[in-house]
Design a protein around this motif. Structure first.
Motif, PDB file in Angstrom:
ATOM      1  N   ASN A  23       0.780  -1.350   0.039  1.00  6.85           N
ATOM      2  CA  ASN A  23       0.144  -0.048  -0.130  1.00  6.85           C
ATOM      3  C   ASN A  23       0.904   1.238   0.124  1.00  6.85           C
ATOM      4  OD1 ASN A  23      -2.750  -1.244   0.310  1.00  6.85           O
ATOM      5  ND2 ASN A  23      -1.951  -1.864   2.435  1.00  6.85           N
ATOM      6  N   ASN A  24       2.082   1.255   0.501  1.00 10.06           N
ATOM      7  CA  ASN A  24       2.902   2.362   0.701  1.00 10.06           C
ATOM      8  C   ASN A  24       4.041   2.355  -0.336  1.00 10.06           C
ATOM      9  OD1 ASN A  24       1.492   2.673   3.039  1.00 10.06           O
ATOM     10  ND2 ASN A  24       2.788   1.606   4.280  1.00 10.06           N
ATOM     11  N   ALA A  25       4.636   1.422  -0.782  1.00 15.45           N
ATOM     12  CA  ALA A  25       5.659   1.053  -1.744  1.00 15.45           C
ATOM     13  C   ALA A  25       5.329  -0.213  -2.624  1.00 15.45           C
ATOM     14  CB  ALA A  25       7.006   1.085  -0.922  1.00 15.45           C
ATOM     15  N   ALA A  26       6.252   0.123  -3.787  1.00 13.48           N
ATOM     16  CA  ALA A  26       6.053  -0.897  -4.682  1.00 13.48           C
ATOM     17  C   ALA A  26       7.348  -1.757  -4.377  1.00 13.48           C
ATOM     18  CB  ALA A  26       6.234  -0.492  -6.147  1.00 13.48           C
ATOM     19  N   CYS A  27       7.378  -3.224  -4.586  1.00 14.59           N
ATOM     20  CA  CYS A  27       8.648  -3.847  -4.603  1.00 14.59           C
ATOM     21  C   CYS A  27       9.077  -4.347  -5.886  1.00 14.59           C
ATOM     22  CB  CYS A  27       8.565  -4.785  -3.539  1.00 14.59           C
ATOM     23  SG  CYS A  27       7.845  -6.234  -3.904  1.00 14.59           S
TER      24      CYS A  27
END
Ligand SMILES: [Zn+2]
Ligand SMILES: [Zn+2]
Length: 188
Positions: free
Chosen positions: A160-164
């Motif tokens: 939800n906060n960052a892509a990986c």
């Protein structure tokens, strides 16, 4: 706080002698947080109360048991089923059920009654009923938001906060299922 005629002792245990209820019934309020918190603890539930839990309940005696109806309110947080962040759950539910006395002539098979007999006196376990209603009012799958993207099983990034970058090359449908993501290759 219990209104009307009930002896002080009923408040503490919420064990109500059914045969002592006035014919028109009696009202009870279960707002003792210690009662709720001890059940949360006993059942090992991973949740925290953020707005006091309370049940306002009316108990009306009948020939074969009693009618119990009431309203449950409060607010808790539980871990989101996908990303494990706090999921806030508002509780505002109504319930109504009929509790049969153990010797009720129309006792239902396999259904546990919340009226027990002690020294020949039928006793209603009101705290147990309210606890059951509380558990029933919780979502089966708590989510922080309906479209929570969950956490990456590889690197544990909260998506939800960052892509990986773990699965960018070769999307694996098994991981997608674990993440609760919709498989939509066009969006990748
Ligand atoms: Zn989430
Ligand atoms: Zn990752």
């Amino acid at each position: 706080m219990v209104c009307c005629v009930n002896p002080e002792k009923w408040k503490k245990s919420m064990l109500i002698p059914v045969n002592e209820l006035p014919p028109g019934g009696a009202q009870f309020i279960l707002d003792d947080q210690a009662l709720w918190l001890s059940s949360i603890d006993d059942f090992g539930m991973n949740c925290a109360v953020t707005s006091p839990l309370a049940a306002g309940v009316t108990v009306i005696p009948a020939k074969t048991g009693c009618l119990v109806h009431g309203r449950l309110t409060g607010k808790i947080v539980m871990p989101c089923n996908r990303c494990a962040e706090d999921s806030s759950i508002s509780i505002a539910s109504y319930f109504e059920e009929f509790e049969l006395s153990p010797d009720g002539d129309s006792a239902r098979d396999g259904e546990e009654s919340r009226i027990i007999t002690q020294n020949g006196i039928p006793i209603l376990d009101l705290a147990a009923i309210c606890w059951e209603e509380f558990v029933l009012s919780l979502p089966a799958v708590p989510l922080c938001s309906p479209d929570c993207k969950g956490g990456c099983p590889g690197c544990r990034t909260n998506l939800n906060n960052a892509a990986c970058v773990c699965m960018r090359d070769e999307p694996d449908s098994r991981f997608a299922v674990l993440l609760g993501l919709k498989l939509d290759r066009k969006s990748r």
